[in-house]
Write a protein that holds these residues in place. Structure first.
Motif, PDB file in Angstrom:
ATOM      1  N   VAL A 148       0.963  -1.103   0.050  1.00  0.00           N
ATOM      2  CA  VAL A 148       0.032  -0.133   0.101  1.00  0.00           C
ATOM      3  C   VAL A 148       0.860   1.337   0.082  1.00  0.00           C
ATOM      4  O   VAL A 148       2.287   1.181   0.203  1.00  0.00           O
ATOM      5  N   ALA A 149       0.255   2.325  -0.465  1.00  0.00           N
ATOM      6  CA  ALA A 149       0.940   3.630  -0.140  1.00  0.00           C
ATOM      7  C   ALA A 149       0.212   4.774   0.643  1.00  0.00           C
ATOM      8  O   ALA A 149      -1.161   4.641   0.785  1.00  0.00           O
ATOM      9  N   VAL A 150       0.864   5.388   1.220  1.00  0.00           N
ATOM     10  CA  VAL A 150       0.268   6.440   2.331  1.00  0.00           C
ATOM     11  C   VAL A 150       0.807   7.782   1.421  1.00  0.00           C
ATOM     12  O   VAL A 150       1.871   8.024   1.109  1.00  0.00           O
ATOM     13  N   ILE A 151      -0.156   8.718   1.226  1.00  0.00           N
ATOM     14  CA  ILE A 151       0.295  10.203   0.742  1.00  0.00           C
ATOM     15  C   ILE A 151       0.366  11.228   1.607  1.00  0.00           C
ATOM     16  O   ILE A 151      -0.819  11.172   2.434  1.00  0.00           O
ATOM     17  N   GLY A 152       1.289  11.678   1.962  1.00  0.00           N
ATOM     18  CA  GLY A 152       1.310  13.017   2.967  1.00  0.00           C
ATOM     19  C   GLY A 152       2.605  12.880   3.485  1.00  0.00           C
ATOM     20  O   GLY A 152       3.465  11.935   3.479  1.00  0.00           O
ATOM     21  N   GLY A 153       2.832  13.897   4.275  1.00  0.00           N
ATOM     22  CA  GLY A 153       4.175  14.150   4.954  1.00  0.00           C
ATOM     23  C   GLY A 153       3.842  14.521   6.472  1.00  0.00           C
ATOM     24  O   GLY A 153       5.115  14.900   7.142  1.00  0.00           O
ATOM     25  N   GLY A 154       2.814  14.661   6.943  1.00  0.00           N
ATOM     26  CA  GLY A 154       2.554  15.164   8.333  1.00  0.00           C
ATOM     27  C   GLY A 154       2.372  13.894   9.273  1.00  0.00           C
ATOM     28  O   GLY A 154       2.309  12.902   9.232  1.00  0.00           O
ATOM     29  N   ASN A 155       2.049  14.387  10.663  1.00  0.00           N
ATOM     30  CA  ASN A 155       1.903  13.121  11.562  1.00  0.00           C
ATOM     31  C   ASN A 155       0.913  12.260  11.204  1.00  0.00           C
ATOM     32  O   ASN A 155       0.985  11.124  11.470  1.00  0.00           O
ATOM     33  N   GLU A 159       1.540   8.429  11.098  1.00  0.00           N
ATOM     34  CA  GLU A 159       0.643   7.758  12.079  1.00  0.00           C
ATOM     35  C   GLU A 159       0.014   6.592  11.403  1.00  0.00           C
ATOM     36  O   GLU A 159      -0.273   5.335  11.805  1.00  0.00           O
ATOM     37  N   SER A 160      -0.579   6.833   9.925  1.00  0.00           N
ATOM     38  CA  SER A 160      -1.299   5.938   9.355  1.00  0.00           C
ATOM     39  C   SER A 160      -0.180   4.725   8.845  1.00  0.00           C
ATOM     40  O   SER A 160      -0.855   3.625   9.079  1.00  0.00           O
ATOM     41  N   ALA A 161       0.845   5.250   8.489  1.00  0.00           N
ATOM     42  CA  ALA A 161       1.856   4.329   7.879  1.00  0.00           C
ATOM     43  C   ALA A 161       2.342   3.432   9.005  1.00  0.00           C
ATOM     44  O   ALA A 161       2.266   1.980   8.995  1.00  0.00           O
ATOM     45  N   ALA A 162       2.310   3.774  10.358  1.00  0.00           N
ATOM     46  CA  ALA A 162       2.857   3.054  11.524  1.00  0.00           C
ATOM     47  C   ALA A 162       1.695   1.847  11.786  1.00  0.00           C
ATOM     48  O   ALA A 162       2.023   0.686  11.847  1.00  0.00           O
ATOM     49  N   GLN A 163       0.241   2.253  11.469  1.00  0.00           N
ATOM     50  CA  GLN A 163      -0.556   1.211  11.727  1.00  0.00           C
ATOM     51  C   GLN A 163      -0.614   0.354  10.581  1.00  0.00           C
ATOM     52  O   GLN A 163      -0.846  -0.743  10.914  1.00  0.00           O
ATOM     53  N   LEU A 173       5.577   5.677   1.627  1.00  0.00           N
ATOM     54  CA  LEU A 173       5.093   7.004   1.829  1.00  0.00           C
ATOM     55  C   LEU A 173       5.503   7.986   0.848  1.00  0.00           C
ATOM     56  O   LEU A 173       6.397   7.946   0.484  1.00  0.00           O
ATOM     57  N   ILE A 174       4.287   8.526   0.183  1.00  0.00           N
ATOM     58  CA  ILE A 174       4.597   9.552  -1.045  1.00  0.00           C
ATOM     59  C   ILE A 174       4.628  10.703  -0.537  1.00  0.00           C
ATOM     60  O   ILE A 174       3.455  11.249   0.042  1.00  0.00           O
ATOM     61  N   ASN A 175       5.525  11.502  -0.592  1.00  0.00           N
ATOM     62  CA  ASN A 175       5.338  13.110  -0.328  1.00  0.00           C
ATOM     63  C   ASN A 175       5.845  13.820  -1.199  1.00  0.00           C
ATOM     64  O   ASN A 175       6.860  13.793  -1.941  1.00  0.00           O
TER      65      ASN A 175
END
Ligand SMILES: Cc1cc2nc3c(=O)[nH]c(=O)nc-3n(C[C@H](O)[C@H](O)[C@H](O)COP(=O)(O)OP(=O)(O)OC[C@H]3O[C@@H](n4cnc5c(N)ncnc54)[C@H](O)[C@@H]3O)c2cc1C
Length: 308
Positions: A148-155, A159-163, A173-175
């Motif tokens: 999966v990918a997570v888009i964003g660079g904030g907390n 946090e979503s990536a960690a879960q 993680l795509i920033n």
């Protein structure tokens, strides 16, 4: 009946103000669609002062219970209603909810927070809820074993990536920019996981897939090259939009729709209306900040009512 105060929104800011308003014996009406606010979806919150760790759902329960413990003649609660319009009538304000109820008040505190910003990229609308989602806590477990990918660079993104790392095969993680807005300690902690990868400095061109997400097309802004990442889930955590549309004719908003306030008092530019928390143009949005700002605004409301 004309209330002294109507508080709109039951996140940390509104809940704190409601407790203070009741204790100061202001005739208050508290209207919220629901209790808890945005971090209700968080699995674990580590910086809610006074607790080392708390689930978002528990925080919501605690806020609700604290408000209900102060409810009574001076504090009336309307849960499950959304304020849809506010009209100034003479010195007072008429507030209307989606249940077609109308209430009159001398002052208003707006604490309606914000909601998630939607991803703007080709295919994003078509594949929303078909692999593209905005809540790792809610939808993450469906992607067990997936890339999966997570888009964003904030907390919220980290946090979503960690879960997701707890059960996904890999998380990228795509920033969009080079740097992150997330706390350094969070970035460092998540980055230790060998299943975690970061792609920085890219534009998101397209969410790929016919019926379900199959990948994401990105463009590296440094090299100007395009690449397709193969993922079956995308979690967008790209910021918030303030819930202020219903007051756009009542108070001054900044260019992204946040309510302009005086940071000393929480006053908006409209006499009789205060705002606090994530719906305002104050810097930094956090649970503890929302609570403190709402309490400051409440103190100012109390003083205004009793000295004007
Ligand atoms: C995923 C995620 C994780 C987070 N984690 C943390 C964290 O770990 N620590 C931290 O400090 N902060 C965290 N935050 C930020 C924090 O949640 C916010 O700063 C905080 O919730 C802001 O509180 P608020 O009361 O201003 O607004 P909100 O929490 O947004 O609450 C607004 C409330 O108003 C209600 N409402 C909206 N419109 C209307 C209307 N028209 N009529 C009636 N009611 C309405 C909503 O239902 C909601 O209950 C996180 C945010 C997200 C999204």
């Amino acid at each position: 009946m004309i209330y002294d105060l109507i508080i709109i929104g039951g996140g940390p800011a509104g809940s704190a103000a409601a407790v203070y308003a009741a204790r100061k014996c202001l005739n208050t009406l508290f209207i919220t669609t629901e209790f808890g606010g945005q971090s209700v979806v968080s699995e674990k919150i580590h910086n809610w002062i006074g607790t080392t760790e708390i689930a978002g759902a528990k925080l919501a329960d605690d806020l609700k219970n604290h408000v209900l413990a102060n409810a009574g003649e001076k504090l009336i609660i309307k849960e499950g209603q959304k304020v849809v319009s506010i009209i100034k009538e003479g010195e007072n304000f008429k507030i209307k909810t989606d249940a077609n109820e109308e209430f009159e008040t001398k002052t208003i505190l707006i604490t309606t927070g914000s909601k998630r910003r939607k991803l703007e990229a080709k295919g994003a609308d078509k594949l929303e809820h078909k692999g593209l989602t905005y809540c790792a806590t809610c939808d993450g477990p469906m992607f067990s074993g997936a890339d999966v990918a997570v888009i964003g660079g904030g907390n919220a993104a980290f946090e979503s990536a960690a879960q997701l790392l707890a059960y996904c095969n890999s998380v990228t993680l795509i920033n969009r920019s080079e740097s992150f807005r997330a706390d350094e300690i969070t970035v460092e902690k998540v980055s230790l996981n060998p299943k975690f990868k970061i792609v920085k400095n890219v534009d998101i061109l397209e969410v790929l897939g016919e019926k379900f997400v199959e990948g994401i097309k990105i463009k590296n802004l440094a090299t100007n090259t395009e690449e397709d990442l193969k993922v079956t889930g995308i979690f967008a955590e790209i910021g918030q939009i303030p819930n202020t549309d219903f007051v756009k004719d009542l108070v001054s908003l900044d260019k992204i729709g946040k309510i302009k306030i005086d940071p000393w008092t929480g006053k908006t530019e409209t006499p009789g209306v205060w705002a606090a928390g994530d719906c305002t143009n104050i810097l930094y949005h956090q649970n503890n900040i929302a609570v403190g700002d709402a309490v400051r605004a409440l103190e100012d409301i109390y003083l205004t009512i009793h000295t004007k």
